[in-house]
Write a protein that holds these residues in place. Structure first.
Motif, mmCIF file in Angstrom:
data_model
loop_
_atom_site.group_PDB
_atom_site.id
_atom_site.type_symbol
_atom_site.label_atom_id
_atom_site.label_comp_id
_atom_site.label_asym_id
_atom_site.label_seq_id
_atom_site.Cartn_x
_atom_site.Cartn_y
_atom_site.Cartn_z
ATOM 1 N N ASN A 39 48.508 27.731 43.535
ATOM 2 C CA ASN A 39 48.324 29.036 42.572
ATOM 3 C C ASN A 39 47.488 28.550 41.355
ATOM 4 O OD1 ASN A 39 48.585 31.362 41.335
ATOM 5 N ND2 ASN A 39 50.557 31.699 42.624
ATOM 6 N N ILE A 215 51.566 34.962 37.644
ATOM 7 C CA ILE A 215 50.910 35.520 39.021
ATOM 8 C C ILE A 215 50.066 36.446 38.642
ATOM 9 C CG2 ILE A 215 51.279 36.470 41.245
ATOM 10 C CD1 ILE A 215 54.125 35.040 41.256
ATOM 11 N N THR A 219 45.125 35.809 42.741
ATOM 12 C CA THR A 219 45.872 34.553 43.485
ATOM 13 C C THR A 219 46.738 34.917 44.258
ATOM 14 O OG1 THR A 219 47.473 34.513 41.795
ATOM 15 C CG2 THR A 219 45.384 33.428 41.175
ATOM 16 N N GLY A 221 48.336 33.371 46.570
ATOM 17 C CA GLY A 221 49.432 32.439 46.611
ATOM 18 C C GLY A 221 50.426 32.312 47.992
#
Length: 335
Positions: A39, A215, A219, A221
């Motif tokens: 991330n 977050i 992204t 992730g």
């Protein structure tokens, strides 16, 4: 009769030999297991790649339950590790059920045998969330519904994937812990839980929420690698151990300036990708992997779309240069 008994015994032994590895593959969080998610974190005016590495290296007993400790380390691409140090959670596995210790008792978090329409309500009351420092925000609850179940070939194992969603309507400001994030909501991609491994989507292994500020919308992730003594899954085609080694050997790395005004679609992609940029045409496209290695370069005109099906599945950075010499960095995922 003796012959039939012998044949039955032989068949049982053959089935045990054939199915043994698959049965062992169902264990969640065995000693030595490791999950790796990539991330970003904010760093100055840009974003620095970070790996979230979860490992199981301790057994324990809590309230009479045989349990294991899952530890989290954050490894940054410039060689640093998180100043918050190691954080950990305690889990207990019983067959297809996985329990996590919340506040003062174990709560069911995964039921791999659950079917369509079943619900899992982990925590009803507000709680801090998993692997989070005590100073972070409180999340209201954690509950989800299983919308569908499919089989997926991962490595040599055929594993169940549960596609899940929240029990109540949510918008971009989610205060409920769960298995969906910003990317999932924008693209209508459900949260995914892989049997014996855990969460796959825009969350870490025991669930996450997009209410956590670091977050970002660009992204995804996704879980990149999972390994234990029996399995070694590369879910995005990236050798995580090699990338982590490169991270740890570095002493510095400038943060990437991700440009939200430049887009790549579809994202994730499989073959052709297109770019949306300024009115000045692109003149150069450079594609780098998560370790910073150049995997593809093209210069010239008509670069608004490229065929990149030759790239292996994984996470990539697109360094775009337009005719005025301005550069932008966009992050993409090859499925």
């Amino acid at each position: 009769m003796n012959f039939q008994y012998f044949r039955l015994l032989l068949t049982t032994l053959l089935l045990a030999c054939t199915c043994g590895p698959a049965l062992f593959a169902q264990v969640f969080a065995p000693l030595g297991a490791q999950w790796t998610y990539f991330n970003f974190v904010t760093e100055g005016n840009g974003y620095l790649p970070v790996a979230y590495v979860y490992t199981v290296n301790k057994d324990t007993v809590v309230d009479g339950w045989d349990s294991r400790i899952i530890q989290l380390r954050e490894v940054y691409a410039d060689g640093r590790e998180s100043e918050e140090g190691v954080r950990q959670e305690v889990v207990h596995t019983a067959g297809d059920s996985v329990y996590v210790y919340v506040k003062d008792s174990f709560r069911l978090i995964f039921d791999y045998s659950a079917g369509v329409g079943d619900t899992v309500r982990v925590v009803d009351e507000p709680f801090r969330g998993f692997f989070m420092p005590a100073s972070n925000l409180i999340i209201s609850d954690f509950a989800y519904r299983i919308d569908s179940v499919q089989l997926r070939l991962v490595g040599k194992d055929s594993l169940r994937v549960q596609y899940v969603s929240y029990l109540r309507d949510v918008d971009r400001e989610i205060d409920q812990w769960g298995f969906q994030g910003i990317i999932d909501l924008y693209d209508s991609v459900p949260g995914q839980i892989l049997e014996s491994v855990g969460g796959l989507g825009h969350e870490t292994m025991l669930g996450f929420t997009n209410a956590i500020s670091y977050i970002m919308p660009f992204t995804p992730g996704r879980l990149t690698c999972y390994s234990d003594s029996l399995r070694d899954y590369h879910l995005l085609g990236v050798d995580c151990d090699s990338v982590l080694t490169e991270y740890r050997l570095r002493t510095s790395l400038p943060a990437l300036a991700i440009d939200d005004a430049v887009g790549i679609y579809p994202n994730p992609f499989r073959g052709e990708v297109r770019f949306t940029a300024s009115s000045v045409p692109l003149r150069r496209v450079e594609v780098r992997d998560v370790a910073g290695r150049v995997m593809y370069t093209r210069e010239g005109s008509a670069l608004d779309r490229l065929e990149l099906g030759v790239l292996a599945p994984g996470v990539y950075f697109f360094v775009l240069t337009d005719g005025a010499g301005r550069q932008s960095v966009v992050r993409g995922v090859r499925e």
